[in-house]
Design a protein around this motif. Structure first.
Motif, short mmCIF file in Angstrom:
data_model
loop_
_atom_site.label_atom_id
_atom_site.label_comp_id
_atom_site.label_asym_id
_atom_site.label_seq_id
_atom_site.Cartn_x
_atom_site.Cartn_y
_atom_site.Cartn_z
N ASP A 1 0.81 -1.15 -0.02
CA ASP A 1 -0.04 -0.03 0.06
C ASP A 1 0.94 1.36 0.27
OD1 ASP A 1 -2.34 -1.57 0.11
OD2 ASP A 1 -2.40 -1.40 2.30
N ASN A 2 1.72 1.12 -1.00
CA ASN A 2 2.73 2.42 -1.12
C ASN A 2 3.60 2.74 0.44
OD1 ASN A 2 2.29 2.86 -3.79
ND2 ASN A 2 0.68 4.55 -3.27
N GLU A 3 3.58 1.84 1.33
CA GLU A 3 4.38 2.07 2.37
C GLU A 3 5.68 0.86 2.49
OE1 GLU A 3 2.74 2.81 6.18
OE2 GLU A 3 1.34 4.26 5.18
N SER A 4 6.82 1.36 2.81
CA SER A 4 7.62 0.22 3.14
C SER A 4 7.45 -0.41 4.40
CB SER A 4 9.13 0.77 3.14
OG SER A 4 9.43 1.55 4.49
N ARG A 5 7.93 -1.75 4.42
CA ARG A 5 7.93 -2.52 5.72
C ARG A 5 9.04 -3.27 6.05
NH1 ARG A 5 2.38 -4.96 7.56
NH2 ARG A 5 1.78 -2.90 7.73
N ILE A 6 9.21 -3.63 7.09
CA ILE A 6 10.54 -4.42 7.31
C ILE A 6 10.19 -5.69 8.10
CG2 ILE A 6 11.67 -3.55 9.48
CD1 ILE A 6 14.44 -3.92 7.66
N LEU A 7 10.58 -6.88 7.25
CA LEU A 7 10.37 -8.23 7.70
C LEU A 7 11.67 -8.83 8.41
CD1 LEU A 7 8.39 -9.72 4.92
CD2 LEU A 7 7.52 -8.52 6.84
N VAL A 8 11.83 -9.25 9.55
CA VAL A 8 12.83 -9.83 10.01
C VAL A 8 12.57 -11.57 9.92
CG1 VAL A 8 14.45 -9.90 12.07
CG2 VAL A 8 12.98 -7.99 11.77
N ASN A 9 13.52 -12.19 9.20
CA ASN A 9 13.42 -13.56 9.01
C ASN A 9 11.76 -13.81 8.78
OD1 ASN A 9 15.88 -14.15 9.69
ND2 ASN A 9 15.47 -14.47 11.71
N ASP A 10 11.27 -13.10 7.88
CA ASP A 10 9.96 -13.16 7.31
C ASP A 10 8.74 -12.94 8.44
OD1 ASP A 10 10.44 -13.82 4.65
OD2 ASP A 10 10.62 -15.90 5.23
N MET A 11 9.22 -12.29 9.70
CA MET A 11 8.03 -11.96 10.53
C MET A 11 7.90 -10.64 10.44
SD MET A 11 9.51 -13.94 13.99
CE MET A 11 11.03 -13.55 13.80
N ASP A 12 6.57 -10.01 10.44
CA ASP A 12 6.12 -8.75 10.32
C ASP A 12 6.05 -8.15 11.74
OD1 ASP A 12 5.29 -6.23 10.05
OD2 ASP A 12 3.70 -7.02 8.57
N PRO A 13 6.97 -7.25 12.41
CA PRO A 13 7.02 -6.67 13.80
C PRO A 13 5.86 -5.64 13.56
CG PRO A 13 8.95 -6.26 12.71
CD PRO A 13 8.29 -6.85 11.61
N ALA A 14 5.25 -5.18 12.60
CA ALA A 14 4.38 -3.89 12.65
C ALA A 14 3.69 -3.71 13.77
CB ALA A 14 3.43 -4.11 11.47
N ASN A 15 2.96 -4.54 14.53
CA ASN A 15 2.32 -4.51 15.64
C ASN A 15 2.97 -3.96 17.07
OD1 ASN A 15 -0.07 -4.42 14.09
ND2 ASN A 15 -0.45 -6.74 14.60
N HIS A 16 4.18 -4.31 16.75
CA HIS A 16 5.09 -4.11 18.17
C HIS A 16 6.07 -2.90 18.01
CE1 HIS A 16 3.51 -8.00 19.42
NE2 HIS A 16 3.70 -8.50 18.27
N LEU A 17 6.06 -2.28 16.89
CA LEU A 17 6.91 -1.31 16.79
C LEU A 17 7.07 -0.23 17.57
CD1 LEU A 17 7.51 -1.09 12.86
CD2 LEU A 17 8.66 -2.63 14.68
N ARG A 18 5.97 0.06 18.17
CA ARG A 18 5.80 1.19 19.19
C ARG A 18 5.46 0.66 20.70
NH1 ARG A 18 6.16 5.43 15.90
NH2 ARG A 18 6.48 6.67 17.23
N ASP A 19 5.84 -0.63 20.98
CA ASP A 19 5.63 -1.07 22.42
C ASP A 19 6.54 -0.23 23.38
OD1 ASP A 19 4.27 -3.17 21.30
OD2 ASP A 19 5.46 -4.67 21.69
N ASP A 20 6.18 -0.17 24.51
CA ASP A 20 7.22 0.74 25.41
C ASP A 20 8.52 0.37 25.37
OD1 ASP A 20 4.84 2.08 26.10
OD2 ASP A 20 4.37 1.00 28.19
N ARG A 21 8.56 -1.03 25.51
CA ARG A 21 10.00 -1.55 25.73
C ARG A 21 10.86 -1.19 24.52
NH1 ARG A 21 10.60 -7.64 25.20
NH2 ARG A 21 9.60 -8.05 23.54
N VAL A 22 10.28 -1.06 23.34
CA VAL A 22 10.87 -0.77 21.99
C VAL A 22 11.34 0.87 22.14
CG1 VAL A 22 10.92 -0.52 19.61
CG2 VAL A 22 9.97 -2.53 20.71
#
Ligand code: DC
Length: 233
Positions: free
Chosen positions: A81-102
Protein backbone atom coordinates in the motif's frame (compact mmCIF):
# COMPACT_ATOMS: atom_id res chain seq x y z
CA UNK A 1 22.52 0.61 -18.15
CA UNK A 2 23.61 4.24 -18.43
CA UNK A 3 27.17 5.44 -18.28
CA UNK A 4 27.02 6.79 -14.73
CA UNK A 5 29.88 5.87 -12.43
CA UNK A 6 27.37 4.91 -9.73
CA UNK A 7 26.34 1.29 -9.78
CA UNK A 8 23.20 2.18 -7.85
CA UNK A 9 20.06 3.12 -9.68
CA UNK A 10 18.04 5.35 -7.45
CA UNK A 11 14.71 7.06 -7.76
CA UNK A 12 14.07 10.52 -6.39
CA UNK A 13 14.55 10.79 -2.63
CA UNK A 14 12.80 13.37 -0.49
CA UNK A 15 14.45 13.46 2.94
CA UNK A 16 12.34 14.48 5.95
CA UNK A 17 14.36 14.62 9.17
CA UNK A 18 13.52 15.85 12.64
CA UNK A 19 13.19 14.92 16.32
CA UNK A 20 10.66 12.51 17.85
CA UNK A 21 7.01 13.58 17.62
CA UNK A 22 7.78 16.62 15.46
CA UNK A 23 5.01 15.60 13.07
CA UNK A 24 7.38 14.28 10.44
CA UNK A 25 5.66 10.89 10.04
CA UNK A 26 2.27 12.43 9.29
CA UNK A 27 3.88 14.98 6.99
CA UNK A 28 6.00 12.40 5.16
CA UNK A 29 3.09 9.97 4.74
CA UNK A 30 0.75 12.64 3.37
CA UNK A 31 3.46 14.08 1.14
CA UNK A 32 4.14 10.64 -0.33
CA UNK A 33 0.43 10.15 -0.95
CA UNK A 34 0.11 13.49 -2.73
CA UNK A 35 3.18 12.82 -4.88
CA UNK A 36 2.46 9.15 -5.54
CA UNK A 37 5.82 8.25 -3.99
CA UNK A 38 6.56 5.38 -1.58
CA UNK A 39 6.56 6.35 2.11
CA UNK A 40 9.53 4.97 4.05
CA UNK A 41 9.77 5.30 7.83
CA UNK A 42 13.43 4.70 8.68
CA UNK A 43 12.70 4.74 12.42
CA UNK A 44 10.64 1.61 11.77
CA UNK A 45 13.79 -0.18 10.63
CA UNK A 46 15.57 0.67 13.88
CA UNK A 47 12.45 -0.32 15.79
CA UNK A 48 12.15 -3.65 13.94
CA UNK A 49 15.77 -4.47 14.73
CA UNK A 50 15.27 -3.45 18.37
CA UNK A 51 12.15 -5.64 18.62
CA UNK A 52 14.07 -8.57 17.18
CA UNK A 53 17.00 -8.16 19.59
CA UNK A 54 14.68 -7.79 22.59
CA UNK A 55 12.96 -11.02 21.56
CA UNK A 56 16.33 -12.73 21.67
CA UNK A 57 17.12 -11.18 25.06
CA UNK A 58 20.12 -9.37 23.63
CA UNK A 59 20.88 -6.06 25.34
CA UNK A 60 22.01 -2.91 23.48
CA UNK A 61 25.47 -3.12 25.14
CA UNK A 62 26.13 -6.58 23.71
CA UNK A 63 27.79 -5.42 20.53
CA UNK A 64 29.18 -8.73 19.36
CA UNK A 65 25.95 -10.61 19.98
CA UNK A 66 24.06 -7.93 18.10
CA UNK A 67 26.41 -8.09 15.12
CA UNK A 68 26.16 -11.90 15.02
CA UNK A 69 22.37 -11.90 15.40
CA UNK A 70 21.93 -9.36 12.63
CA UNK A 71 24.38 -11.08 10.30
CA UNK A 72 22.33 -14.25 10.69
CA UNK A 73 18.94 -12.56 10.28
CA UNK A 74 17.20 -11.94 6.97
CA UNK A 75 16.02 -8.33 6.88
CA UNK A 76 13.74 -7.68 3.94
CA UNK A 77 12.30 -4.39 2.81
CA UNK A 78 8.90 -4.84 1.18
CA UNK A 79 6.32 -2.35 -0.06
CA UNK A 80 2.61 -2.67 0.77
CA UNK A 81 0.00 0.00 0.00
CA UNK A 82 2.71 2.49 -0.99
CA UNK A 83 4.51 2.08 2.34
CA UNK A 84 7.71 0.26 3.11
CA UNK A 85 7.84 -2.34 5.80
CA UNK A 86 10.61 -4.46 7.12
CA UNK A 87 10.38 -8.18 7.76
CA UNK A 88 12.83 -9.94 10.05
CA UNK A 89 13.20 -13.59 9.14
CA UNK A 90 9.83 -13.27 7.36
CA UNK A 91 8.15 -12.04 10.57
CA UNK A 92 6.30 -8.74 10.40
CA UNK A 93 6.80 -6.81 13.66
CA UNK A 94 4.49 -3.94 12.61
CA UNK A 95 2.20 -4.32 15.64
CA UNK A 96 5.09 -4.18 18.11
CA UNK A 97 7.15 -1.29 16.79
CA UNK A 98 5.74 1.18 19.30
CA UNK A 99 5.71 -1.08 22.35
CA UNK A 100 6.98 0.65 25.51
CA UNK A 101 10.07 -1.52 25.68
CA UNK A 102 10.94 -0.77 22.05
CA UNK A 103 10.47 2.97 22.76
CA UNK A 104 12.77 2.63 25.75
CA UNK A 105 15.54 0.75 23.94
CA UNK A 106 15.57 1.95 20.34
CA UNK A 107 17.85 4.96 20.84
CA UNK A 108 20.53 2.78 22.37
CA UNK A 109 20.31 0.25 19.54
CA UNK A 110 20.30 2.93 16.85
CA UNK A 111 23.55 4.42 18.07
CA UNK A 112 25.52 1.30 17.06
CA UNK A 113 27.58 1.77 13.91
CA UNK A 114 26.84 -1.73 12.59
CA UNK A 115 23.10 -1.22 13.02
CA UNK A 116 23.24 2.14 11.22
CA UNK A 117 25.23 0.59 8.40
CA UNK A 118 22.63 -2.15 7.91
CA UNK A 119 19.70 0.26 7.99
CA UNK A 120 21.42 2.63 5.58
CA UNK A 121 21.97 -0.22 3.12
CA UNK A 122 18.30 -1.30 3.43
CA UNK A 123 17.16 2.27 2.79
CA UNK A 124 19.26 2.42 -0.37
CA UNK A 125 17.79 -0.92 -1.45
CA UNK A 126 14.30 0.44 -0.82
CA UNK A 127 15.00 3.60 -2.79
CA UNK A 128 16.55 1.79 -5.74
CA UNK A 129 14.41 2.39 -8.80
CA UNK A 130 11.60 3.93 -6.73
CA UNK A 131 10.58 7.46 -5.86
CA UNK A 132 10.48 7.71 -2.07
CA UNK A 133 9.76 10.05 0.80
CA UNK A 134 11.98 8.89 3.66
CA UNK A 135 11.66 10.21 7.18
CA UNK A 136 14.26 9.86 9.91
CA UNK A 137 17.09 11.59 11.73
CA UNK A 138 20.01 11.44 9.29
CA UNK A 139 18.40 10.89 5.89
CA UNK A 140 19.47 14.22 4.41
CA UNK A 141 22.71 14.56 6.37
CA UNK A 142 24.18 11.05 6.02
CA UNK A 143 22.12 8.44 4.18
CA UNK A 144 21.19 10.46 1.08
CA UNK A 145 23.45 13.52 1.26
CA UNK A 146 23.14 14.08 -2.50
CA UNK A 147 19.38 14.47 -2.43
CA UNK A 148 18.41 18.00 -3.49
CA UNK A 149 15.16 17.65 -1.54
CA UNK A 150 15.83 17.95 2.18
CA UNK A 151 13.48 19.11 4.91
CA UNK A 152 13.88 19.36 8.67
CA UNK A 153 10.62 19.25 10.60
CA UNK A 154 10.66 20.59 14.14
CA UNK A 155 8.25 21.53 16.95
CA UNK A 156 8.68 22.75 20.51
CA UNK A 157 9.36 20.05 23.15
CA UNK A 158 6.03 20.88 24.88
CA UNK A 159 4.06 20.37 21.68
CA UNK A 160 5.88 17.13 20.92
CA UNK A 161 5.24 15.75 24.39
CA UNK A 162 1.53 16.55 24.05
CA UNK A 163 1.37 14.85 20.66
CA UNK A 164 2.85 11.62 22.03
CA UNK A 165 0.49 11.71 25.03
CA UNK A 166 -2.46 12.23 22.66
CA UNK A 167 -1.36 9.09 20.82
CA UNK A 168 -1.61 7.27 24.16
CA UNK A 169 2.11 6.56 24.21
CA UNK A 170 4.63 6.85 26.98
CA UNK A 171 7.75 8.17 25.32
CA UNK A 172 10.69 9.84 26.99
CA UNK A 173 10.98 12.61 24.44
CA UNK A 174 13.66 14.62 26.30
CA UNK A 175 15.79 11.55 26.85
CA UNK A 176 15.50 10.42 23.24
CA UNK A 177 16.28 13.93 22.02
CA UNK A 178 19.41 13.88 24.12
CA UNK A 179 20.40 10.40 22.85
CA UNK A 180 19.66 11.27 19.22
CA UNK A 181 21.60 14.53 19.29
CA UNK A 182 24.59 13.36 21.31
CA UNK A 183 25.40 9.95 19.81
CA UNK A 184 28.77 9.65 18.10
CA UNK A 185 27.54 8.04 14.88
CA UNK A 186 25.13 10.05 12.70
CA UNK A 187 23.69 12.31 15.39
CA UNK A 188 20.52 14.23 14.64
CA UNK A 189 21.67 17.39 12.85
CA UNK A 190 20.08 19.81 10.44
CA UNK A 191 21.70 19.26 7.03
CA UNK A 192 23.22 22.52 5.81
CA UNK A 193 20.96 22.57 2.76
CA UNK A 194 17.75 21.46 4.53
CA UNK A 195 14.66 23.63 4.58
CA UNK A 196 13.47 23.95 8.19
CA UNK A 197 9.77 24.02 9.11
CA UNK A 198 8.41 24.43 12.65
CA UNK A 199 5.10 22.58 12.93
CA UNK A 200 4.15 23.78 16.44
CA UNK A 201 1.38 26.05 15.19
CA UNK A 202 0.48 24.78 11.73
CA UNK A 203 -1.52 21.86 10.42
CA UNK A 204 -0.08 18.86 8.63
CA UNK A 205 -1.77 20.00 5.45
CA UNK A 206 -0.15 23.43 5.65
CA UNK A 207 3.27 21.86 6.11
CA UNK A 208 2.74 19.47 3.21
CA UNK A 209 1.62 22.35 1.00
CA UNK A 210 4.69 24.36 1.98
CA UNK A 211 6.92 21.42 1.06
CA UNK A 212 5.13 20.90 -2.26
CA UNK A 213 5.62 24.57 -3.10
CA UNK A 214 9.29 24.31 -2.27
CA UNK A 215 9.67 21.13 -4.33
CA UNK A 216 7.98 22.84 -7.25
CA UNK A 217 10.50 25.70 -6.96
CA UNK A 218 13.26 23.12 -7.02
CA UNK A 219 11.94 21.66 -10.23
CA UNK A 220 10.13 18.62 -8.94
CA UNK A 221 6.87 18.95 -10.80
CA UNK A 222 4.46 16.07 -10.63
CA UNK A 223 1.31 15.83 -12.66
CA UNK A 224 -0.56 14.44 -9.68
CA UNK A 225 0.44 17.16 -7.23
CA UNK A 226 -2.44 19.43 -6.32
CA UNK A 227 -1.42 22.45 -4.33
CA UNK A 228 -4.51 23.84 -2.63
CA UNK A 229 -3.13 26.42 -0.25
CA UNK A 230 0.59 26.90 -0.33
CA UNK A 231 0.68 29.52 2.42
CA UNK A 232 1.65 28.03 5.75
CA UNK A 233 1.84 30.76 8.33
O1 DC B 1 11.28 8.23 14.28
P1 DC B 1 11.20 7.21 15.41
O2 DC B 1 10.85 7.83 16.74
O3 DC B 1 10.31 6.06 15.08
O4 DC B 1 12.69 6.64 15.53
C1 DC B 1 13.00 5.67 16.48
C2 DC B 1 14.45 5.80 16.90
O5 DC B 1 15.29 5.43 15.82
C3 DC B 1 14.90 7.17 17.35
O6 DC B 1 15.04 7.24 18.75
C4 DC B 1 16.19 7.41 16.71
C5 DC B 1 16.37 6.31 15.71
N1 DC B 1 16.48 6.77 14.35
C6 DC B 1 17.73 7.11 13.91
O7 DC B 1 18.67 7.10 14.70
N2 DC B 1 17.93 7.47 12.61
C7 DC B 1 16.90 7.50 11.76
N3 DC B 1 17.12 7.83 10.48
C8 DC B 1 15.60 7.16 12.20
C9 DC B 1 15.42 6.81 13.51
Amino acid sequence: MGSHASDRRSGRVIAIDGPAASGKSSVARELARRLGFIYVNSGGFYRAITWYLLGKNIRPEENDLIAAALDAAALTCTVTDNESRILVNDMDPANHLRDDRVNETVSRVSRLARVRQIVSQKLHDCAAARDVVIEGRDIGSVVFPDSPYKFYIDASPEVRLKRRAAQGERDEIAMRDHDDVSRAVSPLVIAADAYVIDTSRVTIEQVVNEILTRLGQKGLPSSDVHITDARAR
